[in-house]
Design an enzyme around this catalytic site. Structure first.
Site: not given
Length: 529
Positions: A297, A327, A349-350, A371, A435, A437
């Site tokens: 990531t 990710q 995502q990310d 996220d 959320r 992490w």
């Protein structure tokens, strides 16, 4: 501070509760007050390490305790770096070697952050740099988790556990000392500030540049795909900076309109760099690196920056890997005291990895699914628009995933005076504000317009009951179809903020420690609520 008289120096390595305790050279000062130094140790999560440590020294003031603790934490960081450097990689598969390479860079950066801390008397700076070092420690582990290779990390995890405890102690002790060192410009705990435009780390010329259209900026280098500039790629221009820049003043790279298909990285040694495009949607940096195809990531970012004082404006950063690749970072920043204005971040995502350090985003757009604003910096997004995309089948959208691992880290994601809406038809996918992490995840939405796409529960668990009572999730004076708090989850860490005094803690002036503010610029900026 202690007067360095009648001193001698020692260097020892011993073990405390199984932890390799490394004592770097300390100055022993005679005449210390034991009650003072041990009361400071009582603020630490591991007081036995602190008391044992300073029992080997003589100190006169709480500041000496901090210095002693920082010296030992630096020694732990150096020890960790050497351990990683000396690892036998012969049994490591290629993905494990990628995670190892991240760790090597991250522990090198932790040594750098600890050295900065030792050279500073500003407790707020120190808290930021210690927080960054702690984030590095966790990110090393995350790289192995990305590939389900945690067993590889275990080969040296136990040897590094001491570093984590020393960092926690340093964070706690420095935080305890902060009120003693508060500037005289504070009155009743609140800093005096003006409601003007830019933080005091920006020079007058920096503010003028940010307030000037990019085409009129006075740049040091020009990047243009058509050959009309000095270089055709951003990476080539950045590689040339060390040879061309004189001193440490702001260095400006103008990136003309075009689609730049490259992965760009600005290392921590490159400070005060400014990258200016020809407009959001006109100057685009793009790639598709992702975890599924073999990147960590951390390393998947299209554009990554670590050097302090970074500035960007009028650009788009994107990662086109898509939701099925999981990710895939568009922009990663570990740049302390950085400002990003008028930029777009597009991914799934990310998307936006606000990794570490103090960061400010203004008039930006962020697109993503799961996220998509995440990391452990001290970050404020102000007057921005967050657009939720359709995720992979069966996925739920989560806007934030903040990763504070220690209650004394000064980090969090603050979204102020911004909007949250759907980028396209979500196809029934549920959307949540965030959320947790990590255990002490901290996110606050203030005076935002939250569209009806937000699930009435507001927040989504990470796994079971993990972090539900240790996180801090706040909502203050938000509006829109998704702003109602009556159906919110009833976790201990979720707060409907009703006090302006409480909300003020998360403003640019307080949370990012903007300090004094300079009038006379063209860009709107809100220091308070």
């Amino acid at each position: 501070m202690a007067k360095f008289i009648n001193f001698h120096v020692v260097f020892t390595i011993t073990f405390l509760h199984g932890i390799a305790t490394i004592f770097t050279p300390f100055v022993y000062v005679h005449g210390a007050n034991p009650s003072t130094k041990f009361s400071v140790c009582s603020q630490a999560p591991y007081p036995e390490i602190c008391t044992y440590l300073i029992g080997k020294t003589s100190v006169e003031t709480p500041l000496d305790v901090r210095q002693t603790t920082l010296l030992s934490t630096l020694a732990q960081a150096e020890h960790a770096h050497k351990l990683v450097l000396s690892m036998d990689l012969s049994s490591f598969e290629p993905r494990a070697k990628l995670a190892w390479a991240d760790c090597l860079e991250l522990y090198e950066d932790s040594v750098y952050q600890l050295n900065r801390s030792l050279g500073s008397t500003n407790s707020r700076d120190i808290q930021t740099w210690l927080s960054s070092a702690s984030t590095n420690h966790k990110t090393c582990q995350n790289g192995f988790h990305d590939f389900n290779l945690s067993s590889h990390f275990q080969t040296f995890h136990s040897s590094l556990s001491g570093f984590s405890k020393y960092l926690s102690n340093s964070l706690a002790i420095n935080k305890a000392l902060t009120p003693l060192l508060t500037s005289s410009t504070q009155i009743k705990g609140r800093r005096l500030m003006e409601t003007n435009n830019f933080p005091n780390w920006f020079s007058k010329s920096d503010r003028k540049l940010l307030a000037t259209p990019s085409s009129a900026s006075s740049s040091d280098l020009v990047v243009a795909q058509d050959g009309s500039g000095h270089y055709k790629t951003i990476s080539e221009a950045i590689a040339a900076v060390p040879k061309l820049r004189k001193g440490t003043s702001r260095f400006i790279i103008h990136v003309k309109a075009g689609v730049y298909r490259e992965n760009v990285e600005i290392k921590k040694t490159m400070h005060n760099l400014m990258v200016v495009g020809d407009g959001m949607g006109s100057t685009i940096v793009t790639s598709n690196k992702n975890v599924q195809d073999g990147s960590t990531t951390f390393r998947s970012a299209t554009f990554a920056v670590s050097g302090a004082g970074f500035v960007a404006r009028d650009m788009t950063f994107e990662n086109t890997a898509g939701p099925a690749k999981h990710q895939a970072v568009a922009f990663r920043s570990g740049s302390d005291l950085s400002v990003v204005y008028g930029c777009a971040f597009k991914g799934y995502q990310d998307t936006l990895y606000v990794y570490s350090g103090r960061q400010f985003y203004r008039n930006c757009q962020v697109y993503g699914t799961q996220d998509f604003v995440f990391g452990n910096g001290a970050v404020v997004l102000q007057s921005c628009n967050l657009y939720v995309r359709k995720p992979m089948g069966g996925q739920k959208n989560t806007i934030t995933a903040q990763s504070r691992t220690d209650p004394n880290q000064n980090t969090g994601i603050i979204i102020h005076n911004s909007g949250v809406s759907a980028a396209d038809n979500l196809g029934g996918a549920q959307t949540f504000l965030g959320r947790p992490w990590q255990k002490f995840s901290r996110v606050v939405y203030m005076k935002c317009s939250l569209g009806g796409l937000i699930n009435s529960a507001g927040w989504l668990p990470w796994s079971g009951s993990f972090a539900l009572n240790t996180l801090y999730y706040g909502e203050y004076m938000n509006t829109g179809g998704g702003a109602g708090t009556g159906g919110r989850v009833k976790w201990g860490g979720v707060h409907v903020i009703t006090s302006a005094a409480e909300a003020t803690k998360f403003t640019v002036g307080d949370f990012l420690d903007g300090g004094s503010w300079i009038p006379g610029t063209g860009l709107p900026y809100t220091a308070g609520l």
